[in-house]
Design a protein around this motif. Structure first.
Motif, PDB file in Angstrom:
ATOM      1  N   THR A 144      21.845  -2.346  -1.269  1.00 42.76           N
ATOM      2  CA  THR A 144      22.648  -1.731  -2.333  1.00 42.76           C
ATOM      3  C   THR A 144      22.600  -2.565  -3.604  1.00 42.76           C
ATOM      4  OG1 THR A 144      24.576  -2.824  -1.340  1.00 42.76           O
ATOM      5  CG2 THR A 144      24.232  -0.504  -0.803  1.00 42.76           C
ATOM      6  N   GLN A 145      22.655  -3.886  -3.446  1.00 40.82           N
ATOM      7  CA  GLN A 145      22.603  -4.771  -4.611  1.00 40.82           C
ATOM      8  C   GLN A 145      21.201  -4.811  -5.201  1.00 40.82           C
ATOM      9  OE1 GLN A 145      25.303  -6.414  -6.098  1.00 40.82           O
ATOM     10  NE2 GLN A 145      23.731  -6.631  -7.693  1.00 40.82           N
ATOM     11  N   LEU A 146      20.181  -4.856  -4.330  1.00 39.25           N
ATOM     12  CA  LEU A 146      18.809  -4.864  -4.821  1.00 39.25           C
ATOM     13  C   LEU A 146      18.507  -3.603  -5.609  1.00 39.25           C
ATOM     14  CD1 LEU A 146      16.026  -6.247  -4.861  1.00 39.25           C
ATOM     15  CD2 LEU A 146      15.485  -5.003  -2.756  1.00 39.25           C
ATOM     16  N   ALA A 147      19.022  -2.470  -5.154  1.00 38.09           N
ATOM     17  CA  ALA A 147      18.809  -1.206  -5.854  1.00 38.09           C
ATOM     18  C   ALA A 147      19.336  -1.283  -7.291  1.00 38.09           C
ATOM     19  CB  ALA A 147      19.507  -0.065  -5.099  1.00 38.09           C
TER      20      ALA A 147
ATOM     21  N   GLU B 188       0.830  -1.201   0.000  1.00 38.24           N
ATOM     22  CA  GLU B 188       0.000   0.000   0.000  1.00 38.24           C
ATOM     23  C   GLU B 188       0.867   1.253   0.000  1.00 38.24           C
ATOM     24  OE1 GLU B 188      -3.613   2.069   2.613  1.00 38.24           O
ATOM     25  OE2 GLU B 188      -2.929   0.033   3.086  1.00 38.24           O
ATOM     26  N   ASP B 189       0.439   2.243  -0.783  1.00 36.70           N
ATOM     27  CA  ASP B 189       1.122   3.547  -0.888  1.00 36.70           C
ATOM     28  C   ASP B 189       2.499   3.461  -1.539  1.00 36.70           C
ATOM     29  OD1 ASP B 189      -1.030   4.785   0.329  1.00 36.70           O
ATOM     30  OD2 ASP B 189      -0.180   4.593   2.345  1.00 36.70           O
ATOM     31  N   SER B 190       2.860   2.328  -2.090  1.00 37.95           N
ATOM     32  CA  SER B 190       4.140   2.210  -2.781  1.00 37.95           C
ATOM     33  C   SER B 190       3.971   2.591  -4.249  1.00 37.95           C
ATOM     34  CB  SER B 190       4.669   0.770  -2.691  1.00 37.95           C
ATOM     35  OG  SER B 190       5.801   0.608  -3.531  1.00 37.95           O
ATOM     36  N   LYS B 191       4.875   3.424  -4.741  1.00 42.65           N
ATOM     37  CA  LYS B 191       4.833   3.818  -6.146  1.00 42.65           C
ATOM     38  C   LYS B 191       5.540   2.799  -7.032  1.00 42.65           C
ATOM     39  CE  LYS B 191       4.679   8.776  -5.099  1.00 42.65           C
ATOM     40  NZ  LYS B 191       5.354  10.091  -5.275  1.00 42.65           N
ATOM     41  N   LEU B 192       6.180   1.848  -6.418  1.00 41.81           N
ATOM     42  CA  LEU B 192       6.915   0.828  -7.164  1.00 41.81           C
ATOM     43  C   LEU B 192       5.934  -0.135  -7.832  1.00 41.81           C
ATOM     44  CD1 LEU B 192       9.998   0.243  -7.433  1.00 41.81           C
ATOM     45  CD2 LEU B 192       9.667  -1.555  -5.739  1.00 41.81           C
ATOM     46  N   PRO B 193       6.118  -0.418  -9.121  1.00 42.40           N
ATOM     47  CA  PRO B 193       5.224  -1.386  -9.785  1.00 42.40           C
ATOM     48  C   PRO B 193       5.257  -2.734  -9.080  1.00 42.40           C
ATOM     49  CG  PRO B 193       6.572  -0.218 -11.398  1.00 42.40           C
ATOM     50  CD  PRO B 193       7.112   0.144 -10.051  1.00 42.40           C
ATOM     51  N   LEU B 194       4.119  -3.415  -9.069  1.00 42.90           N
ATOM     52  CA  LEU B 194       4.039  -4.703  -8.385  1.00 42.90           C
ATOM     53  C   LEU B 194       4.979  -5.724  -9.022  1.00 42.90           C
ATOM     54  CD1 LEU B 194       2.495  -5.816  -5.993  1.00 42.90           C
ATOM     55  CD2 LEU B 194       0.740  -6.644  -7.567  1.00 42.90           C
ATOM     56  N   ARG B 195       5.254  -5.585 -10.290  1.00 45.25           N
ATOM     57  CA  ARG B 195       6.174  -6.506 -10.964  1.00 45.25           C
ATOM     58  C   ARG B 195       7.594  -6.364 -10.402  1.00 45.25           C
ATOM     59  NH1 ARG B 195       8.609  -7.004 -16.447  1.00 45.25           N
ATOM     60  NH2 ARG B 195       8.403  -9.191 -17.093  1.00 45.25           N
ATOM     61  N   LYS B 196       7.984  -5.140 -10.052  1.00 42.39           N
ATOM     62  CA  LYS B 196       9.293  -4.947  -9.421  1.00 42.39           C
ATOM     63  C   LYS B 196       9.299  -5.512  -8.010  1.00 42.39           C
ATOM     64  CE  LYS B 196      11.574  -1.207 -11.913  1.00 42.39           C
ATOM     65  NZ  LYS B 196      12.436  -0.004 -11.762  1.00 42.39           N
ATOM     66  N   TRP B 197       8.164  -5.421  -7.340  1.00 38.24           N
ATOM     67  CA  TRP B 197       8.055  -6.041  -6.016  1.00 38.24           C
ATOM     68  C   TRP B 197       8.275  -7.546  -6.121  1.00 38.24           C
ATOM     69  CZ3 TRP B 197       8.004  -4.399  -1.161  1.00 38.24           C
ATOM     70  CH2 TRP B 197       7.687  -3.072  -0.883  1.00 38.24           C
ATOM     71  N   LEU B 198       7.720  -8.162  -7.165  1.00 36.03           N
ATOM     72  CA  LEU B 198       7.904  -9.597  -7.354  1.00 36.03           C
ATOM     73  C   LEU B 198       9.371  -9.946  -7.576  1.00 36.03           C
ATOM     74  CD1 LEU B 198       4.828 -10.513  -9.600  1.00 36.03           C
ATOM     75  CD2 LEU B 198       5.171 -11.055  -7.193  1.00 36.03           C
ATOM     76  N   LEU B 199      10.079  -9.102  -8.307  1.00 37.90           N
ATOM     77  CA  LEU B 199      11.515  -9.313  -8.492  1.00 37.90           C
ATOM     78  C   LEU B 199      12.246  -9.249  -7.160  1.00 37.90           C
ATOM     79  CD1 LEU B 199      12.267  -7.248 -11.738  1.00 37.90           C
ATOM     80  CD2 LEU B 199      12.649  -9.703 -11.439  1.00 37.90           C
ATOM     81  N   ALA B 200      11.895  -8.264  -6.349  1.00 38.69           N
ATOM     82  CA  ALA B 200      12.536  -8.122  -5.039  1.00 38.69           C
ATOM     83  C   ALA B 200      12.228  -9.329  -4.158  1.00 38.69           C
ATOM     84  CB  ALA B 200      12.052  -6.836  -4.361  1.00 38.69           C
TER      85      ALA B 200
ATOM     86  N   ASP C  85      19.824  -4.105  -9.005  1.00 38.32           N
ATOM     87  CA  ASP C  85      19.157  -5.176  -9.748  1.00 38.32           C
ATOM     88  C   ASP C  85      17.801  -4.765 -10.299  1.00 38.32           C
ATOM     89  OD1 ASP C  85      21.287  -6.840  -9.302  1.00 38.32           O
ATOM     90  OD2 ASP C  85      20.359  -7.948  -7.648  1.00 38.32           O
ATOM     91  N   ILE C  86      17.048  -3.949  -9.553  1.00 37.34           N
ATOM     92  CA  ILE C  86      15.703  -3.600 -10.023  1.00 37.34           C
ATOM     93  C   ILE C  86      15.573  -2.124 -10.395  1.00 37.34           C
ATOM     94  CG2 ILE C  86      14.686  -5.473  -8.688  1.00 37.34           C
ATOM     95  CD1 ILE C  86      13.621  -3.471  -6.709  1.00 37.34           C
ATOM     96  N   GLY C  87      16.684  -1.376 -10.329  1.00 39.26           N
ATOM     97  CA  GLY C  87      16.690  -0.008 -10.837  1.00 39.26           C
ATOM     98  C   GLY C  87      15.986   1.015  -9.978  1.00 39.26           C
ATOM     99  N   ILE C  88      16.249   0.989  -8.657  1.00 44.56           N
ATOM    100  CA  ILE C  88      15.686   1.993  -7.759  1.00 44.56           C
ATOM    101  C   ILE C  88      16.812   2.519  -6.867  1.00 44.56           C
ATOM    102  CG2 ILE C  88      13.372   1.001  -7.757  1.00 44.56           C
ATOM    103  CD1 ILE C  88      13.996  -0.370  -5.125  1.00 44.56           C
ATOM    104  N   THR C  89      16.515   3.511  -6.037  1.00 44.64           N
ATOM    105  CA  THR C  89      17.536   4.052  -5.150  1.00 44.64           C
ATOM    106  C   THR C  89      17.800   3.095  -3.989  1.00 44.64           C
ATOM    107  OG1 THR C  89      15.967   5.231  -3.744  1.00 44.64           O
ATOM    108  CG2 THR C  89      16.781   6.395  -5.708  1.00 44.64           C
ATOM    109  N   GLN C  90      18.951   3.248  -3.354  1.00 48.34           N
ATOM    110  CA  GLN C  90      19.275   2.381  -2.218  1.00 48.34           C
ATOM    111  C   GLN C  90      18.297   2.603  -1.077  1.00 48.34           C
ATOM    112  OE1 GLN C  90      20.674   3.396   0.987  1.00 48.34           O
ATOM    113  NE2 GLN C  90      20.630   1.251   1.666  1.00 48.34           N
TER     114      GLN C  90
END
Length: 304
Positions: free
Chosen positions: A97-100, A71-83, A102-107
């Motif tokens: 740092t590595q997750l950032a 909820e309230d996350s601007k991150l696409p749900l598909r990126k959440w699945l990757l995480a 891998d899925i193209g977001i800030t640390q």
């Protein structure tokens, strides 16, 4: 529709876009039927966009994310699945740092993502006590005094001073339970063991004094590590739970490098959850975490 997959590339092929990710999560969250996250009513109307819903009782409009860690996350749900894939499939977890990368977001965003996932993991429930052959062992987590800055040193080396005391209980071939304890005193340690282990079980520990007295409730067997004894009669040992601590400490040293005491329990819970689901396929673990995604964690609450 619920998708099945056993590799990262299979997941991306099975869930090729955002709507597919929403549909997959919806199939898991509403497997027993649609409900309103605000009032729990089952009178739910669905809009044609496939993403919006409205409660027939409280009249509120919502998406499938409401009432969950997403909820309230601007991150696409598909990126959440990757995480979720990365944090559940890597035995030693993944650094923010590595997750950032891998899925193209800030640390900062990646750290918040991983903490939300650990919040979901914390909802894991245990429905039975451990029994049969059970191993228990204590450990202390924290850096060596000589490696700390002067202001961080606590001035003691014995008894885990300045470190976090952790107790683990493992049923051979079964579940793992871990917890932070106020101390390694007999009262704190034995209360945890009695809470999680069925009386009459075969309990294996080392010679630590906090385990003295458990023979009243269990078939208590102790190996004397101080004297160089680690296995007796092939089955009397605590090597299983000691391997768990080795895995957790490699996660700290090799992946995260440092854990703050404030969030330590979240990382411990993550390792425990992943260990307990070790027999599952990769895709099953992803769906298992999605199935317990209810609950909400705001950044303000996290850093409070």
């Amino acid at each position: 529709m619920l998708k099945t997959f056993n590799s990262l590339i299979q997941m991306m092929e099975a869930i090729p876009d955002e709507q597919a990710a929403i549909d997959h999560f919806t199939a898991i969250r509403w497997k027993n039927g649609a409900f309103c996250p605000h009032c729990q009513s089952t009178r739910v109307y669905h809009f044609s966009d496939g993403r919006s819903h409205k409660c027939g009782d409280c009249r509120k409009r919502f998406s499938i994310r409401v009432g969950t860690i997403f909820e309230d996350s601007k991150l696409p749900l598909r990126k959440w699945l990757l995480a979720i894939w990365l944090i559940t499939s890597h035995k030693k977890g993944i650094a923010s740092t590595q997750l950032a990368k891998d899925i193209g977001i800030t640390q900062k965003s990646a750290w918040f993502v991983t903490q939300r996932l650990r919040e979901a993991i914390r909802t894991q429930s245990f429905n039975r006590t451990l029994k049969g052959e059970v191993e228990a062992d204590e450990t202390f987590v924290g850096g060596k005094e000589k490696n700390k800055h002067a202001w961080q040193r606590t001035g003691g080396k014995q008894g885990g001073k300045g470190k976090i005391a952790v107790l683990g209980v493992l049923e051979r071939g079964g579940e793992l339970r871990t917890t932070i304890t106020p101390s390694m005193g007999a009262k704190d340690v034995q209360s945890v063991i009695r809470e999680h282990v069925e009386p009459g079980s075969n309990l294996m520990t080392d010679e630590h004094g906090s385990f003295v007295g458990l023979a009243r409730d269990y078939h208590h067997h102790r190996v004397n590590h101080t004297a160089g004894e680690y296995v007796r009669h092939y089955i009397l040992h605590s090597n299983g739970i000691e391997s768990v601590w080795a895995l957790f400490k490699r996660q700290i040293i090799g992946t995260h490098h440092y854990l703050s005491p404030k969030h330590f329990s979240r990382y411990l819970g993550e390792m425990t959850w992943r260990f307990n689901l070790r027999e599952m396929d990769e895709g099953e673990r992803v769906n298992a975490l999605l199935s317990q995604a209810a609950g909400r964690l705001t950044y303000k609450d996290l850093i409070a």
